[in-house]
Design a protein around this motif. Structure first.
Motif, mmCIF file in Angstrom:
data_model
loop_
_atom_site.group_PDB
_atom_site.id
_atom_site.type_symbol
_atom_site.label_atom_id
_atom_site.label_comp_id
_atom_site.label_asym_id
_atom_site.label_seq_id
_atom_site.Cartn_x
_atom_site.Cartn_y
_atom_site.Cartn_z
ATOM 1 N N ALA A 140 41.562 34.102 32.734
ATOM 2 C CA ALA A 140 41.524 34.850 31.132
ATOM 3 C C ALA A 140 40.453 35.743 31.000
ATOM 4 O O ALA A 140 40.570 36.905 30.612
ATOM 5 C CB ALA A 140 41.699 33.763 29.936
ATOM 6 N N ILE A 141 39.171 35.339 31.367
ATOM 7 C CA ILE A 141 38.004 36.050 31.297
ATOM 8 C C ILE A 141 38.018 37.583 31.995
ATOM 9 O O ILE A 141 38.002 38.390 31.432
ATOM 10 C CB ILE A 141 36.654 35.385 31.428
ATOM 11 N N ASN A 142 38.233 37.368 33.321
ATOM 12 C CA ASN A 142 38.339 38.436 33.941
ATOM 13 C C ASN A 142 39.457 39.584 33.835
ATOM 14 O O ASN A 142 39.490 40.503 33.659
ATOM 15 C CB ASN A 142 38.549 38.268 35.713
ATOM 16 N N GLN A 143 40.587 38.856 33.336
ATOM 17 C CA GLN A 143 41.825 39.531 32.958
ATOM 18 C C GLN A 143 41.447 40.523 31.459
ATOM 19 O O GLN A 143 41.969 41.530 31.605
ATOM 20 C CB GLN A 143 42.830 38.804 32.743
ATOM 21 N N PHE A 144 40.759 39.762 30.710
ATOM 22 C CA PHE A 144 40.179 40.489 29.482
ATOM 23 C C PHE A 144 39.381 41.443 29.880
ATOM 24 O O PHE A 144 39.522 42.549 29.121
ATOM 25 C CB PHE A 144 39.693 39.433 28.689
ATOM 26 N N LEU A 145 38.393 41.307 30.634
ATOM 27 C CA LEU A 145 37.483 42.455 30.987
ATOM 28 C C LEU A 145 38.188 43.549 31.813
ATOM 29 O O LEU A 145 37.757 44.842 31.570
ATOM 30 C CB LEU A 145 36.422 41.865 31.937
ATOM 31 N N ARG A 146 39.128 43.188 32.604
ATOM 32 C CA ARG A 146 39.993 44.701 33.099
ATOM 33 C C ARG A 146 40.761 45.233 32.139
ATOM 34 O O ARG A 146 40.895 46.392 32.019
ATOM 35 C CB ARG A 146 40.786 43.805 34.293
ATOM 36 N N GLY A 149 38.496 47.545 30.197
ATOM 37 C CA GLY A 149 37.927 48.654 31.120
ATOM 38 C C GLY A 149 36.924 48.166 31.764
ATOM 39 O O GLY A 149 36.065 49.173 31.987
ATOM 40 N N LEU A 150 36.330 47.281 31.736
ATOM 41 C CA LEU A 150 35.112 46.625 32.139
ATOM 42 C C LEU A 150 35.221 45.879 33.415
ATOM 43 O O LEU A 150 34.527 44.731 33.663
ATOM 44 C CB LEU A 150 34.415 45.690 30.879
#
Length: 300
Positions: A140-146, A149-150
């Protein structure tokens, strides 16, 4: 003589109660005290748990002093203990103060239930859920960052030595649900503060921060002292979260003494060496317990 007869008579008259307590004491002796003293004794032996049991004196403890893996585990557990102490003494305390200050009873009851419900979730389920949250591809963390746009900030949070230990420490953020017991005890302590004290302080025009500093915190000293000690004891025994999430890796970046002891005992069959690690952990916890009870003042 009369006192001895009187004591014996009281024991005989309450024999049924003692018989009910006997299984509890038997359980404690077999699974707690007997195993503890066995571990202390075997820490002086080169013991593999089966056919090797050679007396080596203090060699296991001397070896611990030069064991770099054990040294790294002590560094890791020190960091985790300090963080857990800070968390246990701040986040659930702050939540308890906010709920206590809430004037609307329905809203107050809602947050009480909200903070307590996570206590019924098995810890293993929580660790597996956070393992998914930290996953590199589907987490969830990496999906949110992607999505934000981060993508440059994405990490394999549990797979990189620079982030793995911090990721384990941050499990359960914002921590109130993970420390539901502390929340309940803090809230109970606040509810037990005399109404006369609070009314007197209000009439004197005390400010909210002064109320926290001069009334709430002093009255909660016994609870703070208890959870300070429990946070240290629980942190020194951390095992299952590290085992499930990283197994001590990558490398030795998240190894902790309890997991290292487990590996020495059941992976390498060094039961005597593992017993020595257990004795050292016991002495460390005992030291902090004595310091806590001797020097941490809880007088009102």
């Amino acid at each position: 003589m009369n006192k001895k007869k009187s004591l014996g008579r009281r024991i005989w008259e309450n024999r049924n109660a003692y018989l009910f307590l006997l299984p509890v004491f038997l359980f404690l002796f077999v699974f707690k005290y007997a195993t503890f003293f066995t571990a202390v004794a075997e820490s002086f032996f080169n013991w593999n748990g089966a056919n090797v049991n050679e007396f080596v004196g203090f060699d296991n403890f001397i070896r611990l002093c030069s064991d770099s893996a054990f040294g790294q585990s002590m560094v890791n557990i020190t960091i985790m203990t300090l963080c857990n102490v800070v968390i246990a003494l701040t986040f659930p305390l702050g939540a308890a103060m906010l709920v206590y200050s809430c004037k609307n009873q329905r809203i107050s009851d809602f947050f009480k239930v909200l903070y307590i419900v996570p206590m019924v979730v098995p810890s293993l389920v929580v660790y597996l859920m956070w393992k998914w949250i930290y996953a590199y591809d589907t987490g969830a963390i990496n999906q949110f960052l992607r999505a934000a746009g981060l993508e440059g900030l994405t990490h394999s949070w549990l797979g990189e030595s620079g982030t793995a230990l911090a990721a384990i420490i941050l499990i359960g953020f914002p921590f109130v649900g993970a420390f539901g017991l502390q929340f309940l005890v803090y809230l109970g302590g606040l509810l037990n503060i005399s109404i006369e004290i609070m009314e007197s302080a209000t009439l004197d025009g005390i400010r909210p921060l002064q109320k926290v500093r001069y009334i709430w915190l002093p009255m909660l000293k016994p609870q703070l002292k208890m959870f300070l000690m429990l946070a240290i004891i629980d942190s020194m025994q951390l095992f299952e979260n590290v085992l499930v999430l990283t197994d001590g890796g990558p490398g030795r970046s998240t190894i902790v003494p309890a997991l290292y002891m487990y590996k020495q005992a059941f992976t390498y069959n060094r039961m005597g060496y593992a017993s020595a690690i257990g004795v050292v952990l016991f002495l460390i916890v005992l030291f902090f317990t004595v310091i806590n009870y001797k020097y941490v003042n809880t007088e009102e």
